[in-house]
Design a protein around this motif. Structure first.
Motif, PDB file in Angstrom:
ATOM      1  N   ARG A 160       0.835  -1.213   0.000  1.00  0.00           N
ATOM      2  CA  ARG A 160       0.000   0.000   0.000  1.00  0.00           C
ATOM      3  C   ARG A 160       0.863   1.254   0.000  1.00  0.00           C
ATOM      4  O   ARG A 160       0.570   2.230  -0.705  1.00  0.00           O
ATOM      5  CB  ARG A 160      -0.932   0.000   1.218  1.00  0.00           C
ATOM      6  N   ALA A 161       1.948   1.226   0.773  1.00  0.00           N
ATOM      7  CA  ALA A 161       2.810   2.402   0.883  1.00  0.00           C
ATOM      8  C   ALA A 161       3.568   2.686  -0.399  1.00  0.00           C
ATOM      9  O   ALA A 161       3.945   3.835  -0.662  1.00  0.00           O
ATOM     10  CB  ALA A 161       3.806   2.207   2.035  1.00  0.00           C
ATOM     11  N   THR A 162       3.792   1.654  -1.188  1.00  0.00           N
ATOM     12  CA  THR A 162       4.591   1.809  -2.412  1.00  0.00           C
ATOM     13  C   THR A 162       3.750   1.776  -3.682  1.00  0.00           C
ATOM     14  O   THR A 162       4.299   1.695  -4.781  1.00  0.00           O
ATOM     15  CB  THR A 162       5.652   0.696  -2.499  1.00  0.00           C
ATOM     16  N   ASP A 163       2.432   1.819  -3.530  1.00  0.00           N
ATOM     17  CA  ASP A 163       1.534   1.733  -4.683  1.00  0.00           C
ATOM     18  C   ASP A 163       1.773   0.466  -5.495  1.00  0.00           C
ATOM     19  O   ASP A 163       1.739   0.476  -6.729  1.00  0.00           O
ATOM     20  CB  ASP A 163       1.675   2.964  -5.586  1.00  0.00           C
ATOM     21  N   GLY A 164       2.041  -0.625  -4.781  1.00  0.00           N
ATOM     22  CA  GLY A 164       2.145  -1.930  -5.426  1.00  0.00           C
ATOM     23  C   GLY A 164       3.531  -2.386  -5.788  1.00  0.00           C
ATOM     24  O   GLY A 164       3.686  -3.464  -6.381  1.00  0.00           O
ATOM     25  N   SER A 165       4.547  -1.616  -5.443  1.00  0.00           N
ATOM     26  CA  SER A 165       5.921  -2.020  -5.761  1.00  0.00           C
ATOM     27  C   SER A 165       6.497  -2.884  -4.652  1.00  0.00           C
ATOM     28  O   SER A 165       6.362  -2.566  -3.468  1.00  0.00           O
ATOM     29  CB  SER A 165       6.814  -0.790  -5.954  1.00  0.00           C
ATOM     30  N   ASN A 166       7.148  -3.977  -5.036  1.00  0.00           N
ATOM     31  CA  ASN A 166       7.741  -4.895  -4.069  1.00  0.00           C
ATOM     32  C   ASN A 166       9.132  -4.400  -3.692  1.00  0.00           C
ATOM     33  O   ASN A 166      10.134  -4.792  -4.270  1.00  0.00           O
ATOM     34  CB  ASN A 166       7.827  -6.306  -4.665  1.00  0.00           C
ATOM     35  N   ALA A 167       9.182  -3.503  -2.725  1.00  0.00           N
ATOM     36  CA  ALA A 167      10.453  -2.899  -2.337  1.00  0.00           C
ATOM     37  C   ALA A 167      11.236  -3.770  -1.360  1.00  0.00           C
ATOM     38  O   ALA A 167      12.456  -3.891  -1.478  1.00  0.00           O
ATOM     39  CB  ALA A 167      10.211  -1.519  -1.723  1.00  0.00           C
ATOM     40  N   HIS A 168      10.545  -4.380  -0.391  1.00  0.00           N
ATOM     41  CA  HIS A 168      11.263  -5.033   0.709  1.00  0.00           C
ATOM     42  C   HIS A 168      10.674  -6.389   1.099  1.00  0.00           C
ATOM     43  O   HIS A 168      10.739  -6.779   2.261  1.00  0.00           O
ATOM     44  CB  HIS A 168      11.257  -4.118   1.944  1.00  0.00           C
ATOM     45  N   ARG A 169      10.128  -7.141   0.148  1.00  0.00           N
ATOM     46  CA  ARG A 169       9.566  -8.447   0.517  1.00  0.00           C
ATOM     47  C   ARG A 169      10.634  -9.344   1.127  1.00  0.00           C
ATOM     48  O   ARG A 169      10.411  -9.989   2.147  1.00  0.00           O
ATOM     49  CB  ARG A 169       8.946  -9.119  -0.701  1.00  0.00           C
ATOM     50  N   GLY A 170      11.801  -9.415   0.501  1.00  0.00           N
ATOM     51  CA  GLY A 170      12.882 -10.245   1.044  1.00  0.00           C
ATOM     52  C   GLY A 170      13.354  -9.758   2.390  1.00  0.00           C
ATOM     53  O   GLY A 170      13.677 -10.554   3.279  1.00  0.00           O
ATOM     54  N   ALA A 171      13.400  -8.446   2.567  1.00  0.00           N
ATOM     55  CA  ALA A 171      13.871  -7.894   3.836  1.00  0.00           C
ATOM     56  C   ALA A 171      12.898  -8.165   4.972  1.00  0.00           C
ATOM     57  O   ALA A 171      13.309  -8.307   6.131  1.00  0.00           O
ATOM     58  CB  ALA A 171      14.106  -6.394   3.690  1.00  0.00           C
ATOM     59  N   ILE A 172      11.592  -8.237   4.666  1.00  0.00           N
ATOM     60  CA  ILE A 172      10.630  -8.571   5.722  1.00  0.00           C
ATOM     61  C   ILE A 172      10.977  -9.928   6.307  1.00  0.00           C
ATOM     62  O   ILE A 172      10.947 -10.128   7.532  1.00  0.00           O
ATOM     63  CB  ILE A 172       9.194  -8.568   5.165  1.00  0.00           C
ATOM     64  N   TRP A 173      11.311 -10.881   5.451  1.00  0.00           N
ATOM     65  CA  TRP A 173      11.687 -12.221   5.900  1.00  0.00           C
ATOM     66  C   TRP A 173      13.025 -12.207   6.624  1.00  0.00           C
ATOM     67  O   TRP A 173      13.136 -12.673   7.767  1.00  0.00           O
ATOM     68  CB  TRP A 173      11.723 -13.148   4.690  1.00  0.00           C
ATOM     69  N   ILE A 174      14.043 -11.643   6.007  1.00  0.00           N
ATOM     70  CA  ILE A 174      15.393 -11.725   6.556  1.00  0.00           C
ATOM     71  C   ILE A 174      15.563 -10.850   7.794  1.00  0.00           C
ATOM     72  O   ILE A 174      15.960 -11.322   8.865  1.00  0.00           O
ATOM     73  CB  ILE A 174      16.421 -11.353   5.469  1.00  0.00           C
ATOM     74  N   VAL A 175      15.264  -9.563   7.660  1.00  0.00           N
ATOM     75  CA  VAL A 175      15.441  -8.658   8.796  1.00  0.00           C
ATOM     76  C   VAL A 175      14.392  -8.946   9.867  1.00  0.00           C
ATOM     77  O   VAL A 175      14.680  -8.837  11.065  1.00  0.00           O
ATOM     78  CB  VAL A 175      15.401  -7.194   8.331  1.00  0.00           C
ATOM     79  N   GLY A 176      13.189  -9.338   9.440  1.00  0.00           N
ATOM     80  CA  GLY A 176      12.174  -9.685  10.426  1.00  0.00           C
ATOM     81  C   GLY A 176      12.590 -10.832  11.320  1.00  0.00           C
ATOM     82  O   GLY A 176      12.420 -10.783  12.548  1.00  0.00           O
ATOM     83  N   LEU A 177      13.158 -11.879  10.733  1.00  0.00           N
ATOM     84  CA  LEU A 177      13.640 -13.001  11.541  1.00  0.00           C
ATOM     85  C   LEU A 177      14.756 -12.571  12.486  1.00  0.00           C
ATOM     86  O   LEU A 177      14.832 -13.034  13.632  1.00  0.00           O
ATOM     87  CB  LEU A 177      14.131 -14.128  10.636  1.00  0.00           C
ATOM     88  N   LEU A 178      15.620 -11.692  12.024  1.00  0.00           N
ATOM     89  CA  LEU A 178      16.696 -11.213  12.892  1.00  0.00           C
ATOM     90  C   LEU A 178      16.160 -10.338  14.015  1.00  0.00           C
ATOM     91  O   LEU A 178      16.723 -10.339  15.120  1.00  0.00           O
ATOM     92  CB  LEU A 178      17.743 -10.463  12.071  1.00  0.00           C
ATOM     93  N   CYS A 179      15.071  -9.616  13.765  1.00  0.00           N
ATOM     94  CA  CYS A 179      14.412  -8.898  14.859  1.00  0.00           C
ATOM     95  C   CYS A 179      13.930  -9.883  15.919  1.00  0.00           C
ATOM     96  O   CYS A 179      14.061  -9.634  17.129  1.00  0.00           O
ATOM     97  CB  CYS A 179      13.227  -8.100  14.327  1.00  0.00           C
ATOM     98  N   ALA A 180      13.368 -10.995  15.453  1.00  0.00           N
ATOM     99  CA  ALA A 180      12.929 -12.022  16.392  1.00  0.00           C
ATOM    100  C   ALA A 180      14.104 -12.579  17.174  1.00  0.00           C
ATOM    101  O   ALA A 180      14.045 -12.730  18.403  1.00  0.00           O
ATOM    102  CB  ALA A 180      12.214 -13.144  15.638  1.00  0.00           C
ATOM    103  N   GLY A 181      15.197 -12.874  16.474  1.00  0.00           N
ATOM    104  CA  GLY A 181      16.385 -13.385  17.149  1.00  0.00           C
ATOM    105  C   GLY A 181      16.940 -12.410  18.157  1.00  0.00           C
ATOM    106  O   GLY A 181      17.366 -12.794  19.256  1.00  0.00           O
TER     107      GLY A 181
END
Length: 286
Positions: free
Chosen positions: A100-121
């Motif tokens: 929604r913030a990017t009007d449909g552009s996939n800017a950070h899909r990979g980062a949600i997974w990678i950085v998100g998991l590291l936030c959990a860690g």
């Protein structure tokens, strides 16, 4: 028994972890000049992205990273099927917010997974120990998400990983983030030890990751030719002394030109640079 971080006086709250995660994405986006990637010069090889879009995307993910850190910092939190699926749900909601913030552009899909998991860690460990953070994140990643939509198996990354038999973002996480932990952080430390300014140190770190990573973004955009061009070009930068040397900077420009001609960018390496910068920020707060 795992204690809640609030019970042991951990230096970083979930809110601080989320802030550092967003800061890492912003730092990666602003880093200039990156080969064929969005930076302050322009869109690189991306027609649907620019720096302002990347920054909007990064800021939109603050609630996602906060929710991940909060869920992982609770008294009962430990790597488990239940936590994996809870974080996956949060991640999917975060991806929708990003789109929604990017009007449909996939800017950070990979980062949600990678950085998100590291936030959990980070939220699960009572120290700034990068090894421990990556281990906890990897343990979470090794559980399957039983509620993943069927489309998850048909993403570009999933199809490329299967076709070329490379680890991809999922494999990187399950292996404990070796390109952040074993390549990114040592490259960053070495560059700083050599007296490089922070921009050049981070560029050298990105180049070290590109030289080693089987980047599914490159494979998707340009096949094996793009991957080999990127890895060979990055190794030339390293062989010529890195981006701070005259020959190394020339090699960096040549790598940029070569990838632009192939319309391919090392987006996976960019995500892992953000992961490296996130881990580094936790170390520097100790």
């Amino acid at each position: 028994m795992r204690l809640a971080l609030r019970d042991i006086g951990y230096a970083l709250s979930p809110a601080q972890i989320a802030e550092y995660a967003v800061d890492a994405l912003i730092a990666e986006a602003r880093l200039t000049p990156k080969p064929a990637l969005v930076d302050e010069r322009g869109s690189g090889a991306h027609r649907d992205l620019d720096l302002n879009t990347m920054l909007r995307s990064a800021h939109s993910l603050a609630p996602t990273f906060l929710a991940i850190a909060r869920a992982s910092a609770s008294v009962d939190a430990k790597p488990s099927q239940a936590l994996r699926e809870q974080l996956a749900r949060i991640g999917r909601e975060g991806e929708a917010a990003m789109m929604r913030a990017t009007d449909g552009s996939n800017a950070h899909r990979g980062a949600i997974w990678i950085v998100g998991l590291l936030c959990a860690g980070a939220a699960m460990n009572a120290s700034d120990d990068s090894e421990a953070i990556c281990l906890s994140a990897a343990e979470i990643a090794r559980f399957e998400d039983r509620y993943a939509p069927s489309s998850a198996a048909t993403t570009h990354g999933a199809k490329v990983s299967e076709r070329y038999r490379v680890a991809g973002a999922r494999g990187e996480a399950r292996q404990g983030f070796p390109h952040a932990l074993r390549i990114g952080l040592p490259a960053l430390d070495d560059a700083r030890a050599r007296g490089l300014n922070e921009t050049d140190a981070r560029l050298d770190t990105l180049i070290a990751i590109i030289a080693s990573l089987d980047d599914t973004c490159l494979l998707h955009r340009g096949g094996m030719r793009a991957l080999q061009t990127a890895q060979h070009g990055a190794r030339r930068v390293i062989e010529h002394g890195g981006v701070s040397s005259i020959k190394g900077r020339i090699a960096l420009n040549e790598l940029d030109d070569a990838l632009m001609q192939l319309n391919a960018s090392p987006g996976g390496a960019a995500d892992l640079l953000a992961a490296t910068l996130f881990l580094d920020s936790l170390r520097r707060m100790a």
